[in-house]
Design a protein around this motif. Structure first.
Motif, mmCIF file in Angstrom:
data_model
loop_
_atom_site.group_PDB
_atom_site.id
_atom_site.type_symbol
_atom_site.label_atom_id
_atom_site.label_comp_id
_atom_site.label_asym_id
_atom_site.label_seq_id
_atom_site.Cartn_x
_atom_site.Cartn_y
_atom_site.Cartn_z
ATOM 1 N N VAL A 46 -8.954 11.711 -7.333
ATOM 2 C CA VAL A 46 -7.677 11.033 -7.589
ATOM 3 C C VAL A 46 -7.815 9.602 -7.087
ATOM 4 O O VAL A 46 -8.140 9.370 -5.925
ATOM 5 C CB VAL A 46 -6.505 11.740 -6.873
ATOM 6 N N LEU A 47 -7.586 8.661 -7.988
ATOM 7 C CA LEU A 47 -7.877 7.269 -7.646
ATOM 8 C C LEU A 47 -6.676 6.365 -7.915
ATOM 9 O O LEU A 47 -6.043 6.435 -8.959
ATOM 10 C CB LEU A 47 -9.065 6.788 -8.493
ATOM 11 N N ASP A 48 -6.386 5.509 -6.922
ATOM 12 C CA ASP A 48 -5.402 4.445 -7.108
ATOM 13 C C ASP A 48 -6.170 3.166 -7.373
ATOM 14 O O ASP A 48 -7.216 2.938 -6.782
ATOM 15 C CB ASP A 48 -4.578 4.246 -5.829
ATOM 16 N N MET A 49 -5.657 2.330 -8.259
ATOM 17 C CA MET A 49 -6.291 1.036 -8.478
ATOM 18 C C MET A 49 -6.292 0.283 -7.153
ATOM 19 O O MET A 49 -5.236 0.129 -6.531
ATOM 20 C CB MET A 49 -5.520 0.245 -9.532
ATOM 21 N N PHE A 50 -7.486 -0.138 -6.724
ATOM 22 C CA PHE A 50 -7.545 -0.733 -5.386
ATOM 23 C C PHE A 50 -6.864 -2.091 -5.364
ATOM 24 O O PHE A 50 -6.806 -2.797 -6.358
ATOM 25 C CB PHE A 50 -8.964 -0.731 -4.803
ATOM 26 N N PRO A 51 -6.309 -2.431 -4.174
ATOM 27 C CA PRO A 51 -5.487 -3.638 -4.097
ATOM 28 C C PRO A 51 -6.308 -4.890 -3.825
ATOM 29 O O PRO A 51 -7.442 -4.810 -3.361
ATOM 30 C CB PRO A 51 -4.574 -3.355 -2.902
ATOM 31 N N TYR A 52 -5.688 -6.019 -4.110
ATOM 32 C CA TYR A 52 -6.207 -7.307 -3.716
ATOM 33 C C TYR A 52 -5.557 -7.640 -2.375
ATOM 34 O O TYR A 52 -4.350 -7.431 -2.224
ATOM 35 C CB TYR A 52 -5.846 -8.369 -4.777
ATOM 36 N N ILE A 67 3.121 7.142 -5.470
ATOM 37 C CA ILE A 67 2.983 8.083 -6.583
ATOM 38 C C ILE A 67 1.582 8.710 -6.569
ATOM 39 O O ILE A 67 1.426 9.921 -6.699
ATOM 40 C CB ILE A 67 3.264 7.363 -7.920
ATOM 41 N N GLY A 68 0.566 7.865 -6.371
ATOM 42 C CA GLY A 68 -0.798 8.391 -6.313
ATOM 43 C C GLY A 68 -0.957 9.409 -5.191
ATOM 44 O O GLY A 68 -1.675 10.398 -5.329
ATOM 45 N N ASP A 69 -0.255 9.153 -4.102
ATOM 46 C CA ASP A 69 -0.373 10.052 -2.958
ATOM 47 C C ASP A 69 0.228 11.424 -3.253
ATOM 48 O O ASP A 69 -0.293 12.440 -2.799
ATOM 49 C CB ASP A 69 0.309 9.428 -1.740
ATOM 50 N N VAL A 70 1.320 11.461 -3.990
ATOM 51 C CA VAL A 70 1.904 12.750 -4.376
ATOM 52 C C VAL A 70 0.863 13.547 -5.170
ATOM 53 O O VAL A 70 0.635 14.732 -4.917
ATOM 54 C CB VAL A 70 3.175 12.563 -5.223
ATOM 55 N N VAL A 71 0.215 12.869 -6.095
ATOM 56 C CA VAL A 71 -0.769 13.549 -6.943
ATOM 57 C C VAL A 71 -1.943 14.059 -6.089
ATOM 58 O O VAL A 71 -2.350 15.214 -6.210
ATOM 59 C CB VAL A 71 -1.279 12.588 -8.042
ATOM 60 N N TYR A 124 2.092 4.092 6.226
ATOM 61 C CA TYR A 124 2.840 4.537 5.040
ATOM 62 C C TYR A 124 2.458 5.981 4.682
ATOM 63 O O TYR A 124 3.038 6.578 3.781
ATOM 64 C CB TYR A 124 2.563 3.574 3.879
ATOM 65 N N GLY A 125 1.479 6.502 5.394
ATOM 66 C CA GLY A 125 1.181 7.927 5.254
ATOM 67 C C GLY A 125 0.444 8.306 3.985
ATOM 68 O O GLY A 125 0.660 9.381 3.432
ATOM 69 N N ILE A 126 -0.412 7.419 3.506
ATOM 70 C CA ILE A 126 -1.182 7.738 2.309
ATOM 71 C C ILE A 126 -2.416 8.552 2.705
ATOM 72 O O ILE A 126 -3.092 8.224 3.675
ATOM 73 C CB ILE A 126 -1.616 6.447 1.575
ATOM 74 N N SER A 724 5.577 18.156 1.631
ATOM 75 C CA SER A 724 4.471 17.438 2.285
ATOM 76 C C SER A 724 3.828 16.423 1.349
ATOM 77 O O SER A 724 3.248 15.445 1.793
ATOM 78 C CB SER A 724 3.419 18.418 2.803
ATOM 79 N N CYS A 725 3.942 16.652 0.046
ATOM 80 C CA CYS A 725 3.371 15.700 -0.914
ATOM 81 C C CYS A 725 4.236 14.457 -1.052
ATOM 82 O O CYS A 725 3.751 13.404 -1.441
ATOM 83 C CB CYS A 725 3.246 16.352 -2.290
ATOM 84 N N TYR A 726 5.518 14.625 -0.758
ATOM 85 C CA TYR A 726 6.469 13.556 -1.036
ATOM 86 C C TYR A 726 6.915 12.812 0.229
ATOM 87 O O TYR A 726 7.100 11.603 0.208
ATOM 88 C CB TYR A 726 7.707 14.131 -1.721
ATOM 89 N N ALA A 727 7.169 13.586 1.265
ATOM 90 C CA ALA A 727 7.683 13.016 2.514
ATOM 91 C C ALA A 727 6.845 13.603 3.647
ATOM 92 O O ALA A 727 7.259 14.539 4.321
ATOM 93 C CB ALA A 727 9.160 13.353 2.683
#
Length: 826
Positions: A46-52, A67-71, A124-126, A724-727
């Motif tokens: 599961v991949l999030d587009m990495f940030p600048y 959203i990515g973290d929920v997934v 942020y708990g990712i 746990s996926c959301y909060a």
RNA sequence: GGGGCCGUAGCCCAAUGGCAGAGGCGCACGGUUUAGGUCCGUGACAGUGUGAGUUCGACUCUCACCGGCCCCA
């Protein structure tokens, strides 16, 4: 009193900040998000587009990564071995601009920002696996970016050529076509101009067909609009190349409408194409050059504006139509672009609007060759582009458009003056940048040997660490060019004096393969460990913004195909599924400094806590939709989470007993069943609604008479895991209130997703709606397994139905057991 | 100009072609309370942008129009 609650008027109050402070250090120690530690479990990437790394995180990050973290967490709970990596796209212009302003090296600003963001992501708990952390500006990373460039070069896929390129006068660098949006620099918004320069390109056009054709594998799992955008961007059109003679020269044009060749009444060359200059007759030269210089001042956006009057100048020569030998006057004009097709067109004013506009401005003949049934374009000023029957076209007369196209191509081929051809809108990818903060192009220019690749064992070609501030000022060439110590080197081939290429690579090169590096981030025998990549790739779910629909996603697909051809990977598409989250806007508009409508993530988190912000984002609407923060009520999320905490506390305080409550058990089963389906299909806002419903049901179970503690405990347990996926913080808190030893490793984030007992999902009775002519007249409580016939009998026997029918005969009865009956009278 | 997406209570949003309402915000009311706050509960408010069509039945499918957004010109 628990440290996570405070007493006020005898009631517990949920304190999100205390909950965060309590669990974050515990999670750091437990390190639960490591990939590759679940033996035998199926793998999912599961991949999030990495940030600048521009400053601290903002609302957009909060949404995308939330959203990515929920997934990611969902699949972890489901027992998968999940790779959820994290890194930074850390080369790029803002760091360089900041360095100039502050008199520093770009690395200073870059890595300071990365540290700030990393800590914010952590709080942020990712659920990142932090051991994967990479930065594209690390020599250990860009070494391999350079290595890949050299492999592309060996395969003829990286090459240098001179041509008119997009130039951003503000950033003082060239830009790829994809980085020019509406004629402006994608990054700074300045109007893009053209410059004649020798630059490095990737031969992405060689992969145009595969990039287009392989999209069929992505249908259904990528957003349709992204596929459509890529398709349009590649822009494959079929037609023909037609050779016109101009003097003793052959000039080839591309046309999608070879059938209209007899309708060509003039010929146009892009004013800024070298061809125009070459064709120009001596007596027209002065006029042409004056016109061309005017054109060069214009941006592409001005040139292509449809409402702009057509301008041009005669070149004083004629082009011979290969089909009928007719002489067509040749013009230079700005409505033809130098880099599309061959930079020259045959103009058919009757059937192309732009050509018609030009013909009317210059009083050129308009000849209809396709009878479409439309009115005469010469009179109406409206070109007829549709299908029809060919006229005025010699051997083509009487044919329809498609047949005429085929026939024309045949004739051209017989005569050797043309052939069927495919044209692409896609251009090769211009990757050189005249900037400092990027991966240096690993090539040495030797007066003896020419372009020489830096040998692999000399990689990386490192950026100098002693350049800072004013040294990096843009000067129209790369700042590296002024660093003699860096530029002057020995030719790897002959050992003689030589100079390094001073351009750096477009940062989109860095991000075209980072997802592969994540599989083995510290591997030092190649860009990635092929075995590790085989295990994890392709990415099962990619999450990111639609702004990358063309640039990053197209480039990454290209890289993957090249690597496949090199035998380094065994798949041809990098991202099996793509989710485009929407944007966070405010009061109907994108947040911006000038509008003053920005919402600061930090202060939102300080006011409401991490979980409430995450819930607010996810609950605001479907993930793909934009969220207007003005419509969001984070305090509502806090209220719900507090309610969840109270429910859990109340259930935790109940005496242990085996008592069960059927209503609670059913509510829990229904919630589990729904939330599983909804989370899996990314219907996250509806998932939250179901979890709220479950909370309400549990509350009712507690307050109503004798609470059945076993059912309620099971319910809170299921709620904790799903939540746990959301909060993640609140979920851990209520998990712990149920008596789990989180510090000892029994974290909710190590728990398994609940399953619903199918027996509990079947209702004892269902309400059957009885309609007469589609209007509801009665409701019947029936068994879910009731047969069609008995339901029909029951419905027809209903007093309400008899009354509604009022003696009318029945024509048909539609029965959809067990939920509906529709009685249709004659 | 071409292509695509979207219009459901005051607001955000739900509803395999089958009872228009799951959830939340806001509002009103009742209980709790020193309190208009918190908490617990109850309730009202739309007939689905407009107009046709298909269908036993349309928020859902088709067409046109209106309004908003996106991509390509």
């Amino acid at each position: 009193m628990s440290e996570t609650t405070s007493e006020r008027d005898g009631r517990e109050v949920y304190d999100p900040h205390a909950v965060q402070a309590r669990w974050l250090p515990v999670w750091d120690r437990l390190d639960l998000n490591r990939a590759g530690i679940r033996d035998g479990a199926e793998k999912k990437y599961v991949l999030d587009m990495f940030p600048y790394p521009s400053g601290d995180l903002h609302m957009g990050h909060a949404e995308a990564f939330g959203i990515g973290d929920v997934v990611a967490r969902y699949w972890m709970r489901r027992g998968y071995d999940v790779l959820h990596p994290m890194g930074w796209d850390s080369f790029g212009l803002p760091a360089e601009n900041a360095a100039i302003k502050r008199g520093e090296h770009p690395a200073t600003w870059t890595y300071a920002n990365i540290d700030v963001q990393a800590d914010s992501f952590r709080r942020y708990g990712i659920s990142f696996d932090w051991s994967t952390r990479l930065h594209t500006s690390d020599p250990g990373y860009y070494r391999w970016t350079q290595w890949l460039f050299l492999r592309f070069m060996e395969r003829g896929l990286a090459y240098r050529k001179k041509s008119a390129v997009n130039w951003c006068p503000n950033d003082q660098t060239v830009l790829a076509n994809e980085q020019v949006v509406g004629g402006k620099c994608e990054r700074c918004g300045a109007e893009v101009t053209k410059r004649e320069l020798t630059q490095w390109y990737f031969r992405i056009t060689e992969y145009a067909d595969r990039l287009l054709d392989d999209m069929k594998d992505l249908e259904g799992s990528w957003p349709e609009r992204v596929l459509l955008m890529q398709k349009n961007w590649i822009g494959r059109s079929t037609g023909a190349h037609v050779d016109f003679a101009v003097g003793d020269r052959k000039v080839t044009v591309f046309t999608t409408r070879p059938d209209t060749l007899y309708g060509a009444t003039f010929f146009v060359v892009a004013a800024d194409a070298p061809l125009a200059e070459e064709l120009c007759a001596p007596e027209q030269r002065a006029a042409f050059e004056k016109y061309r210089d005017e054109v060069r001042k214009l941006s592409d956006i001005d040139r292509q504006a449809t409402d702009r009057p057509k301008t041009g100048v005669s070149l004083g020569v004629v082009a011979i139509n290969p089909l009928n030998g007719e002489e067509l006057p040749v013009f230079a004009a700005d409505y033809v672009l130098a880099d599309y097709g061959t930079g020259a067109i045959m103009a058919v004013p009757a059937h192309d609007q732009r050509d018609l506009d030009f013909a009317r401005a210059f009083d050129l003949p308009v000849r209809v060759v396709v009878e479409t049934g439309g009115e005469d374009p010469a009179v109406t000023g409206v070109a007829t582009a549709g299908d029809g029957v060919l006229v005025n076209s010699g051997p083509l007369d009487g044919l329809r458009k498609t047949e005429a196209i085929e026939r024309t191509v045949e004739i051209l081929q017989e005569r050797g003056t043309g052939e069927g051809a495919i044209n692409y809108r896609l251009r090769d990818w211009l990757l050189s940048r005249q900037r400092f903060w990027g991966a240096p192009i690993p090539v040495v220019h030797c007066p003896v040997d020419g372009e020489v690749a830096v040998p692999d064992d000399q990689l990386p070609v490192r950026l100098p660490s002693d350049m800072k501030g004013a040294d990096l000022q843009p000067k129209g060439q790369s700042p590296l060019a002024s660093n003699d110590a860096w530029v002057n080197t020995a030719c790897p081939k002959c050992g003689g004096p030589a100079k390094r290429d001073t351009d750096t690579m477009d940062t989109f090169v860095d991000s075209s393969w980072y997802f592969l590096r994540y599989c083995s981030p510290s591997y030092d025998k190649g860009p990635f460990d092929e075995d590790a990549v085989r295990q994890w790739m392709p990415v099962a779910q990619y999450v990111g913004g639609v702004e990358h629909a063309i640039l990053h996603l197209l480039y990454s697909r290209f890289f993957t195909k090249v690597l496949h051809d090199m035998g380094m990977v065994d798949f041809t598409e990098p991202f099996s599924a793509l989710l485009n989250q929407g944007q966070v806007i405010n009061q109907g508009k994108a947040m911006s400094k000038s509008l003053g409508n920005g919402v600061d993530l930090g202060s939102q988190l300080a006011s409401y806590g991490v979980d409430a912000i995450r819930i607010s984002i996810v609950f605001a609407g479907p993930p793909e939709d934009d969220i207007d923060w003005a419509d969001v009520s984070p305090s509502g999320s806090v209220k719900w989470l507090a309610r969840v905490a109270r429910v859990a506390a109340d259930v935790g305080a109940l005496p242990a007993a085996d008592a069960r409550d059927d209503a609670v058990d059913r509510a829990v089963a229904r919630a589990v069943d729904d939330v599983t389906r909804l989370t899996e299909s990314h219907r996250l806002n509806v998932s939250i609604a179901r979890l709220m419903e479950l909370t309400n049901a549990l509350r009712k179970g507690i307050d109503g008479g004798a609470p059945a503690s076993a059912s309620l405990r099971d319910g809170v347990t299921a709620l904790a895991t799903m939540l746990s996926c959301y909060a993640p913080y609140t979920a851990e808190e209520i998990w712990s209130r149920l008596g789990h030893d989180v510090e000892g490793g029994d974290s909710v984030h190590a728990s398994r997703w609940p399953t619903a007992d199918p027996a509990l999902l079947v209702e004892d009775t269902v309400t059957c709606v009885v309609q007469v002519s589609g209007k509801v007249r009665d409701r019947l409580e029936v068994s879910p397994s009731i047969g069609e016939d008995s339901l029909r009998e029951l419905a027809l026997g209903s007093d309400a139905v008899v009354r509604a029918l009022n003696g009318a005969a029945v024509r048909t009865v539609i029965v959809r057991a067990p939920k509906l009956v529709n009685v249709v009278p004659v």
